[in-house]
Structures are given as C-alpha cells and as structure tokens.
Write an enzyme that holds these catalytic residues in place. Structure first.
Site, PDB file in Angstrom:
ATOM      1  N   HIS A 244     -10.362  -2.489  11.690  1.00  0.00           N
ATOM      2  CA  HIS A 244      -9.265  -3.342  11.184  1.00  0.00           C
ATOM      3  C   HIS A 244      -9.033  -4.466  12.202  1.00  0.00           C
ATOM      4  O   HIS A 244      -8.034  -4.472  12.912  1.00  0.00           O
ATOM      5  CB  HIS A 244      -8.007  -2.469  11.021  1.00  0.00           C
ATOM      6  CG  HIS A 244      -6.904  -3.109  10.231  1.00  0.00           C
ATOM      7  ND1 HIS A 244      -5.604  -2.638  10.280  1.00  0.00           N
ATOM      8  CD2 HIS A 244      -6.878  -4.141   9.363  1.00  0.00           C
ATOM      9  CE1 HIS A 244      -4.847  -3.369   9.474  1.00  0.00           C
ATOM     10  NE2 HIS A 244      -5.590  -4.284   8.913  1.00  0.00           N
TER      11      HIS A 244
ATOM     12  N   SER B  70      -1.097  -3.598  10.346  1.00  0.00           N
ATOM     13  CA  SER B  70      -0.749  -4.506   9.258  1.00  0.00           C
ATOM     14  C   SER B  70       0.501  -5.309   9.597  1.00  0.00           C
ATOM     15  O   SER B  70       1.479  -4.767  10.118  1.00  0.00           O
ATOM     16  CB  SER B  70      -0.513  -3.705   7.977  1.00  0.00           C
ATOM     17  OG  SER B  70      -1.669  -2.970   7.663  1.00  0.00           O
TER      18      SER B  70
ATOM     19  N   ARG C 265       2.073 -12.229  -0.657  1.00  0.00           N
ATOM     20  CA  ARG C 265       0.773 -12.581  -0.085  1.00  0.00           C
ATOM     21  C   ARG C 265       0.162 -13.801  -0.760  1.00  0.00           C
ATOM     22  O   ARG C 265       0.492 -14.129  -1.889  1.00  0.00           O
ATOM     23  CB  ARG C 265      -0.206 -11.402  -0.269  1.00  0.00           C
ATOM     24  CG  ARG C 265       0.256 -10.100   0.398  1.00  0.00           C
ATOM     25  CD  ARG C 265      -0.556  -9.790   1.618  1.00  0.00           C
ATOM     26  NE  ARG C 265       0.038  -8.729   2.421  1.00  0.00           N
ATOM     27  CZ  ARG C 265      -0.465  -8.348   3.590  1.00  0.00           C
ATOM     28  NH1 ARG C 265      -1.542  -8.907   4.079  1.00  0.00           N
ATOM     29  NH2 ARG C 265       0.128  -7.403   4.295  1.00  0.00           N
TER      30      ARG C 265
ATOM     31  N   ARG D 164       0.848  -1.194   0.000  1.00  0.00           N
ATOM     32  CA  ARG D 164       0.000   0.000   0.000  1.00  0.00           C
ATOM     33  C   ARG D 164       0.883   1.244   0.000  1.00  0.00           C
ATOM     34  O   ARG D 164       1.982   1.245   0.535  1.00  0.00           O
ATOM     35  CB  ARG D 164      -0.890   0.010   1.241  1.00  0.00           C
ATOM     36  CG  ARG D 164      -2.065  -0.957   1.174  1.00  0.00           C
ATOM     37  CD  ARG D 164      -2.938  -0.870   2.431  1.00  0.00           C
ATOM     38  NE  ARG D 164      -2.250  -1.353   3.594  1.00  0.00           N
ATOM     39  CZ  ARG D 164      -1.668  -0.588   4.511  1.00  0.00           C
ATOM     40  NH1 ARG D 164      -1.727   0.736   4.418  1.00  0.00           N
ATOM     41  NH2 ARG D 164      -1.050  -1.117   5.538  1.00  0.00           N
TER      42      ARG D 164
ATOM     43  N   ASP E  82      -9.109  -9.900   9.158  1.00  0.00           N
ATOM     44  CA  ASP E  82      -8.582  -8.557   8.854  1.00  0.00           C
ATOM     45  C   ASP E  82      -9.572  -7.429   9.140  1.00  0.00           C
ATOM     46  O   ASP E  82      -9.167  -6.376   9.598  1.00  0.00           O
ATOM     47  CB  ASP E  82      -8.152  -8.496   7.382  1.00  0.00           C
ATOM     48  CG  ASP E  82      -7.211  -7.328   7.082  1.00  0.00           C
ATOM     49  OD1 ASP E  82      -6.216  -7.163   7.810  1.00  0.00           O
ATOM     50  OD2 ASP E  82      -7.474  -6.573   6.127  1.00  0.00           O
TER      51      ASP E  82
ATOM     52  N   CYS F 126       1.007  -7.495  11.874  1.00  0.00           N
ATOM     53  CA  CYS F 126       1.289  -7.611  13.313  1.00  0.00           C
ATOM     54  C   CYS F 126       0.563  -8.791  13.946  1.00  0.00           C
ATOM     55  O   CYS F 126       0.428  -8.863  15.166  1.00  0.00           O
ATOM     56  CB  CYS F 126       0.943  -6.318  14.028  1.00  0.00           C
ATOM     57  SG  CYS F 126       2.104  -4.996  13.642  1.00  0.00           S
TER      58      CYS F 126
ATOM     59  N   TYR G 274      -1.274  -3.661  -7.065  1.00  0.00           N
ATOM     60  CA  TYR G 274      -1.043  -4.388  -5.812  1.00  0.00           C
ATOM     61  C   TYR G 274      -2.282  -4.414  -4.908  1.00  0.00           C
ATOM     62  O   TYR G 274      -2.915  -3.369  -4.678  1.00  0.00           O
ATOM     63  CB  TYR G 274       0.143  -3.799  -5.011  1.00  0.00           C
ATOM     64  CG  TYR G 274       0.127  -4.337  -3.593  1.00  0.00           C
ATOM     65  CD1 TYR G 274       0.568  -5.627  -3.339  1.00  0.00           C
ATOM     66  CD2 TYR G 274      -0.447  -3.605  -2.548  1.00  0.00           C
ATOM     67  CE1 TYR G 274       0.460  -6.169  -2.064  1.00  0.00           C
ATOM     68  CE2 TYR G 274      -0.557  -4.146  -1.274  1.00  0.00           C
ATOM     69  CZ  TYR G 274      -0.104  -5.428  -1.042  1.00  0.00           C
ATOM     70  OH  TYR G 274      -0.234  -5.973   0.204  1.00  0.00           O
TER      71      TYR G 274
ATOM     72  N   LYS H 117      -9.481  -2.548   1.901  1.00  0.00           N
ATOM     73  CA  LYS H 117      -9.206  -1.402   2.757  1.00  0.00           C
ATOM     74  C   LYS H 117      -9.980  -0.160   2.303  1.00  0.00           C
ATOM     75  O   LYS H 117     -10.468   0.632   3.120  1.00  0.00           O
ATOM     76  CB  LYS H 117      -7.704  -1.111   2.815  1.00  0.00           C
ATOM     77  CG  LYS H 117      -6.884  -2.242   3.476  1.00  0.00           C
ATOM     78  CD  LYS H 117      -7.518  -2.663   4.737  1.00  0.00           C
ATOM     79  CE  LYS H 117      -6.759  -3.545   5.704  1.00  0.00           C
ATOM     80  NZ  LYS H 117      -5.705  -4.397   5.409  1.00  0.00           N
TER      81      LYS H 117
HETATM   82  P1  GTP Z   1      -2.153  -7.807   7.495  1.00  0.00           P
HETATM   83  O1  GTP Z   1      -2.689  -8.844   6.567  1.00  0.00           O
HETATM   84  O2  GTP Z   1      -1.105  -6.964   6.860  1.00  0.00           O
HETATM   85  O3  GTP Z   1      -3.213  -6.960   8.106  1.00  0.00           O
HETATM   86  O4  GTP Z   1      -1.307  -8.586   8.650  1.00  0.00           O
HETATM   87  P2  GTP Z   1      -1.751  -9.433   9.935  1.00  0.00           P
HETATM   88  O5  GTP Z   1      -2.025  -8.503  11.084  1.00  0.00           O
HETATM   89  O6  GTP Z   1      -2.808 -10.399   9.594  1.00  0.00           O
HETATM   90  O7  GTP Z   1      -0.393 -10.196  10.309  1.00  0.00           O
HETATM   91  P3  GTP Z   1      -0.009 -11.747  10.190  1.00  0.00           P
HETATM   92  O8  GTP Z   1      -0.838 -12.618  11.073  1.00  0.00           O
HETATM   93  O9  GTP Z   1       0.043 -12.115   8.762  1.00  0.00           O
HETATM   94  O10 GTP Z   1       1.474 -11.737  10.801  1.00  0.00           O
HETATM   95  C1  GTP Z   1       2.491 -10.927  10.262  1.00  0.00           C
HETATM   96  C2  GTP Z   1       3.829 -11.369  10.781  1.00  0.00           C
HETATM   97  O11 GTP Z   1       3.844 -11.368  12.216  1.00  0.00           O
HETATM   98  C3  GTP Z   1       4.219 -12.772  10.341  1.00  0.00           C
HETATM   99  O12 GTP Z   1       5.546 -12.759   9.883  1.00  0.00           O
HETATM  100  C4  GTP Z   1       4.089 -13.596  11.589  1.00  0.00           C
HETATM  101  O13 GTP Z   1       5.003 -14.647  11.592  1.00  0.00           O
HETATM  102  C5  GTP Z   1       4.344 -12.593  12.715  1.00  0.00           C
HETATM  103  N1  GTP Z   1       3.590 -12.977  13.938  1.00  0.00           N
HETATM  104  C6  GTP Z   1       2.276 -13.237  14.024  1.00  0.00           C
HETATM  105  N2  GTP Z   1       1.905 -13.588  15.274  1.00  0.00           N
HETATM  106  C7  GTP Z   1       3.041 -13.559  16.008  1.00  0.00           C
HETATM  107  C8  GTP Z   1       3.325 -13.820  17.406  1.00  0.00           C
HETATM  108  O14 GTP Z   1       2.460 -14.165  18.211  1.00  0.00           O
HETATM  109  N3  GTP Z   1       4.619 -13.654  17.790  1.00  0.00           N
HETATM  110  C9  GTP Z   1       5.598 -13.266  16.920  1.00  0.00           C
HETATM  111  N4  GTP Z   1       6.837 -13.127  17.387  1.00  0.00           N
HETATM  112  N5  GTP Z   1       5.374 -13.023  15.605  1.00  0.00           N
HETATM  113  C10 GTP Z   1       4.114 -13.158  15.167  1.00  0.00           C
HETATM  114  C1  SPV Z   2      -2.821  -4.608   5.389  1.00  0.00           C
HETATM  115  O1  SPV Z   2      -1.849  -3.975   4.940  1.00  0.00           O
HETATM  116  O2  SPV Z   2      -3.338  -4.348   6.504  1.00  0.00           O
HETATM  117  C2  SPV Z   2      -3.379  -5.741   4.625  1.00  0.00           C
HETATM  118  C3  SPV Z   2      -2.913  -5.925   3.253  1.00  0.00           C
HETATM  119  O3  SPV Z   2      -4.244  -6.454   5.093  1.00  0.00           O
HETATM  120  S1  SPV Z   2      -3.632  -4.832   2.129  1.00  0.00           S
HETATM  121  O4  SPV Z   2      -4.743  -5.487   1.493  1.00  0.00           O
HETATM  122  O5  SPV Z   2      -2.591  -4.509   1.163  1.00  0.00           O
HETATM  123  O6  SPV Z   2      -4.080  -3.656   2.822  1.00  0.00           O
HETATM  124 MN    MN Z   3      -4.746  -5.769   7.243  1.00  0.00          MN
END
Ligand code: GTP
Ligand code: SPV
Ligand code: MN
Length: 597
Positions: A230, A252, A378, A72, A281, A254, A201, A210
């Site tokens: 979110h 994002s 992704r 983004r 999400d 996290c 993207y 979003k």
């Molecule tokens: P968006 O799709 O961008 O909104 O991301 P998201 O919030 O769904 O994050 P996602 O669950 O894909 O995790 C992103 C990164 O954080 C990955 O590389 C995970 O491995 C890492 N991660 C997730 N949960 C944990 C946790 O409990 N501990 C640690 N250390 N890392 C974590």
């Molecule tokens: C984020 O960035 O929080 C996502 C991926 O979930 S996107 O669809 O690119 O916003």
């Molecule tokens: Mn997201």
C-alpha cells in the site's frame, strides 16, 4: 455478445457465473471509446451518473452512492483461505466451502433484468513482466467507467493473458440491493477469486484495486518472491538531473496522494528540484536483474480523497480532476454544475446539492457545521491528466527504489523522521506502525490502531508470514536493499494543531532521506533509530509558519517514557501472532527496550 477471447479458462468461468447470476444481457468491454461513450449515455439516462459542466469540466461525471455505502467495510471483508491459520489473526476468515455455500444463493439470479459487463483488465503496463490480468464481472456501469480509468481495460488485457493461461483473477461483483446487512467483500486467495456483493462504493467494488492489487497480489507475491504494498511511488529529480525513487506506505487518508504529487517549496524548485509521480496508492515490487528493488504502479488512475484537495495543498491532484474524471459523493454547485468539497476553497456554493442529494444553501449549511461533501468523497482521475506524471509511468521494468518510507497519523510519540538501523530493523519499524483511523473505512475515526506497513486491512494472508516475507526479501536484496525510514507529518501541539506545515514542505524531509541514501547527510543515533541533526532539516522560508530550530528539535524529540509505553503495546500486539511471529521481530523489540533503558 460473443466472447473477446479464445482463452477457455476465461470463457468457462464466465459461462458459469452467467448461469449463476442469470443476466438478461452480457456485454464484453473491449475498451473502445465508442462502447464507453454508449455506456456513459446510458448511465446518464438512468440517473446513475449526472453530467457536470462540459465546458468547465469536459468529460466529467458525478455519482452519488447510497448513504449506507460510502467507505470500505473492514468488518465484512474476508480472507477465505482453506486453513484459518493462513488468514491469520488480523483478517476475518471463513471456510471457503462455507462462504461459497452462503454467497451462492445470494448471487443466484441476482442479475435478472440486468446486464452483466465483462471487464478484462491489466494491473500494470501492458507487456510488463510484473503486470497481471483480471476479469471483473459486474452489473454496474459506474464500476465499468471507474475500472476504465483505474486500470488498463479491454481486449489488450487479454493479449497479455494469452489463449491458454489460467493466471487471471476472477472477480464477481453485484450491487444486488446494496443491502448493508448482506454486504460481503470476499477473497479466495487459493482460487484467484474475489466475490463482492451489495456495495457500490470504490474499494469494495473496483476489484482491481485493494481486493486484487493488494489482498490477492500480496499472497501471490509471497508465493512468487515479490511484494504488493500500500505504497505511493515518487521520483525526486535533483538539480544535477539524477532521479531517486522513493516508495511510502501510509494508511488510508494519511497523505499518499499528497506526497506522491508534491510540489517542492520555491527555494527547491529554483535550485532545480522536481517531483514526479509514478503511483499514489499501490506498488508492486520485484528484484531486478541488477539486484535492486524495482517498483511498478499497477493502477492507471487515482481514486483520491477529495476533501482537503486544493490549489495549495495538492495542485497536481486538482489539475488531474479537470477532465474525464468521475466525482463520487462530493457536493454540486447547481449554478454552473461544478463540484465542491470541504477544503477546496472558503467559498461553499449557495445553490448546492450536498452529497446525500438534498438541495441546500451551502453557506448556511456549512456555517451550521454540516459537511457538503462526504469526508471520504473521491475523484477518479486518469493518471495521464497529472501534470507531474513520471515519464517512467508506463515503463514495463518499473523504477529502482532507493528508500522505503513508513508513516502514519500520530499526535505524539513518532518523530518527524527517523531511519532504521538496517532492513531487519526497518521491517520492525514497519510492523509497529500505528495511526489514527480515518473516514476511508466505516467505523470510528481518530482512534489509534496498529496498522503494520499500512497493510492491516489489505494483507491477504497471515501477517506473521508477511513479515517473514519482508525479512526474506531483505536477505535477497542484501546491500542493494533500499534504506527504510519512518515519518510523521501529524504531530500536534497542546491545542491540537499540526506543528509541521506538511504538504510541499515535506520535501525538506525527503531531501534528508535521499541525502542519507547517497551517504551525504549526517545522523544521530537515538533509541529508535537514526535521526537528522535538527540543523540538517532545511527550514529556510518557514519562519512565517513559526518553524524554528527549536520547533524541529521538538518534532524530533524521542520521549522515552512514551516509547516505553509504546513497547508494551507492541509486545501485546505481537502476542496475537503466536508461532508465526518471526523471531527477528521479538529480537528487535528486545533491542528497542534495551536501548530505552
Ligand atoms: P487513500 O486514498 O485513502 O489511500 O489516502 P491517501 O493516503 O492517498 O491520503 P491523501 O493524500 O488523500 O490525504 C488524506 C488527507 O490527509 C487529506 O485531507 C489531506 O489534506 C491530509 N494530508 C495529506 N498530507 C498532509 C500533510 O503533509 N500534513 C497534513 N497536516 N495533512 C495532510
Ligand atoms: C483506501 O482506503 O486506502 C483507498 C480508497 O485508497 S479505497 O479504494 O476505497 O480502498
Ligand atoms: Mn489507499
């Protein structure tokens, strides 16, 4: 091709956009398998999509974006409300007239020689009173195929809209030349309109996500008395069969997808605990007839971060990607046309194509410190693929929420978990969220920034009004309001390693949270909120991870000096919001400072 709806508002707008962009051909997406198959074939023939191993990954396709177009772009994202004041200090703003005037020439004739796809889609289950309709016009088959996974696409979406309603979001997308200098992601909240140009993207072009489900929907929610957040939505089934639903807002990349699909530690599954996923999400939340807060997931699939996803960290996400999935910017194993990314396993393919398209020896390439997959690569996977998808996923009423959890990446300061004193304090806790930036947005990674409610890049109106809306919702919900918590899985030791094992073990924190909701767990009052007693976090089986009661004490520690500095930062941040900052927020900040002494 003839229109799929009698709705004159849709047809008039499509005609106008056709006159502007001048496509050679118009294709209305009806949602049928036949039509989507044709589009897949066409995308394979032009190289827009690459076919993966159809025995190992049936129905799976690969796509590579331009190197300049991998995340983004927050600095090119605009909220064009009529008054600048309504966009607020956290959004880029431009007068709508000016923005239309600037972008119209860019769209003029942009689809000459191309096909325009008209995608009707529903955000939320068809027939749900919480669902809303969008129509996206795009010149990208990649967008059509992704929207088909991420939303409910086709004629059925028009059934939801009816023949006369004007309540649909008008999305216009063109790849144009994918020119980063002319890239714009623009929202006109008062016109229910989104214009996106020069990107291919995910978050910039899948306009249901979003752009609509957060930026436009947050504005609609404020006007109509509901919330677009979110947030992931998960169900925790307890040994007695009772299910508690929790939402959680993390910025994002996290950990939302990971928490939403969590597999509890064995000691919990043996007792009968189970986690089911409603969303990973975005949540749309509305007060139900019984007075409680209900949530639906407006999406129909997962657009998840690939790196770090493996059998151990997120088995359910990995399983979800085994069929009918689109992979974007991961690496390809050319020996068997499967996919690979950092953190999948310790075995990068030798005969690899890295995300930019170069053939490399993956072992040597990664040993030299290069990444085979882009950090924001992704997967787009259908929700029905997820082994732990909730039976309530399509429930038009949504699920009743017991707890709302905020969280971010903080190396220090924020403890493992704490609970707010009440809804007003919880709104404050959400507003002061801060997190280290990630690869999900273009720009520096690892810099701490304030990200209220994980909505900084996604709130479609003035953040001060948004907080006022939160306070208003709390008043409406009264004693039926969910309890509000904050978590941090990312505290690090002096060597920079994460202390808390995270992932499935986050269940141990969720257990305390749901026990609090049922009035079953104790808490101690600290300067920042209620915390568990260290011994109330179950650490059975974590000895090998080095987690002792003392470590938990450390993770729960509230460092008053750090928090005093934090409070200064919050006051400075609040200063940006001027008269729109609700007085309750300053009140909570004053109270925090008083408690810190
Ligand atoms: P968006 O799709 O961008 O909104 O991301 P998201 O919030 O769904 O994050 P996602 O669950 O894909 O995790 C992103 C990164 O954080 C990955 O590389 C995970 O491995 C890492 N991660 C997730 N949960 C944990 C946790 O409990 N501990 C640690 N250390 N890392 C974590
Ligand atoms: C984020 O960035 O929080 C996502 C991926 O979930 S996107 O669809 O690119 O916003
Ligand atoms: Mn997201």
């Amino acid at each position: 091709m003839a229109s799929l709806t009698k709705n004159p508002n849709v047809n008039k707008w499509v005609e106008e956009m056709v006159a502007l962009t001048k496509p050679d051909k118009i294709v209305w997406i009806d949602g049928s398998d036949e039509q989507l198959d044709e589009l897949r074939k066409e995308a394979l023939s032009t190289g827009e999509m690459i076919e993966l191993n159809q025995e190992k990954l049936p129905g799976c396709l690969y796509h590579r974006t331009k190197v300049n177009d991998v995340a983004r772009v927050e600095d090119r994202t605009f909220i064009c409300s009529r008054s600048e004041e309504d966009a607020g200090p956290t959004n880029n703003w431009c007068d709508p007239k000016e923005m239309y005037a600037k972008l119209t020439p860019m769209y003029d004739g942009v689809m000459k020689g191309r096909t325009m796809y008209v995608i009707p889609y529903s955000m939320g289950p068809i027939g749900s009173p919480l669902a809303k309709v969008g129509v996206e016009l795009t010149d990208s088959i990649y967008v059509v195929l992704n929207m088909d996974i991420m939303t409910r696409v086709g004629v059925k979406a028009f059934e939801n809209l009816g023949d006369t309603s004007d309540d649909f979001v008008r999305g216009l997308h063109s790849k144009a030349d994918i020119d980063p200098e002319k890239r714009y992601i623009v929202h006109f909240p008062e016109d229910n309109t989104i214009w996106s140009i020069n990107s291919g993207y995910g978050g910039n072009v899948l306009l249901g996500k979003k752009c609509f489900a957060l930026r436009i929907a947050s504005f609609q929610g404020k006007n109509e008395g509901w919330m677009a957040e979110h947030m992931l939505i998960l169900g925790i089934q307890k040994p007695n069969g009772d299910i508690k639903y929790v939402t959680a807002a993390f910025p994002s990349a996290c950990g939302k997808t990971n928490l939403a699909m969590l597999i509890p530690p064995e000691s919990y599954t043996k007792k009968g605990y189970k986690v089911t996923t409603v969303g990973d999400d975005i949540a749309w939340l509305k007060q139900g007839e019984d007075g409680r807060l209900y949530a639906i997931n407006p999406e129909n699939g997962f657009f998840g971060v690939a790196p770090g996803t493996n059998v151990k960290s997120n088995f359910n996400a990995l399983e979800s990607t085994k069929k009918n999935t689109i992979f974007t910017n991961v690496a390809i194993n050319n020996d068997d046309m499967t996919v690979w990314w950092e953190g999948l396993d310790k075995n990068p393919p030798e005969n690899a194509t890295e995300w930019k398209g170069a053939k490399v020896n993956g072992k040597e390439y990664t040993a030299e410190g290069n990444k085979l997959a882009h950090p924001n690569s992704r997967f787009t996977a259908p929700a029905i693929n997820c082994p732990c998808i909730s039976p309530e996923f399509n429930n038009p009423k949504g699920v009743p929420i017991s707890a709302i959890v905020f969280g971010g990446r903080r190396a220090k300061t924020a403890p493992l978990v704490y609970q707010s004193f009440d809804w007003q304090h919880g709104t404050f806790v959400g507003s002061i969220m801060a997190s280290e930036t990630t690869a999900a947005a273009a720009g520096a990674v690892g810099v701490v920034r304030r990200d209220p409610m994980a909505m900084l890049p996604f709130c479609g109106y003035h953040m001060g009004d948004y907080w006022a809306h939160w306070l208003e919702m709390g008043k409406k919900l009264g004693d039926k309001a969910p309890l509000i918590f904050n978590v941090n899985w990312f505290r690090t030791d002096d060597e920079g390693h994460f202390i808390w094992p995270g992932f499935g073990d986050n269940m141990r924190v969720l257990e305390w949270i749901i026990d609090r909701c049922e009035g079953k767990a104790d808490a101690v009052e600290t300067a920042i909120g209620y915390e568990p007693k260290p011994e109330d976090i179950n650490i059975e089986g974590l000895e090998s991870d080095g987690i002792t009661l003392d470590v938990i004490k450390g993770l729960l520690d509230v460092d008053k000096a750090l928090w005093k500095t934090e409070a200064v930062g919050i006051r400075e941040f609040y200063g940006k919001f001027g008269a729109k900052l609700p007085k309750e927020m300053t009140e909570e900040l004053d109270k925090l400072e008083a408690r810190l002494g």
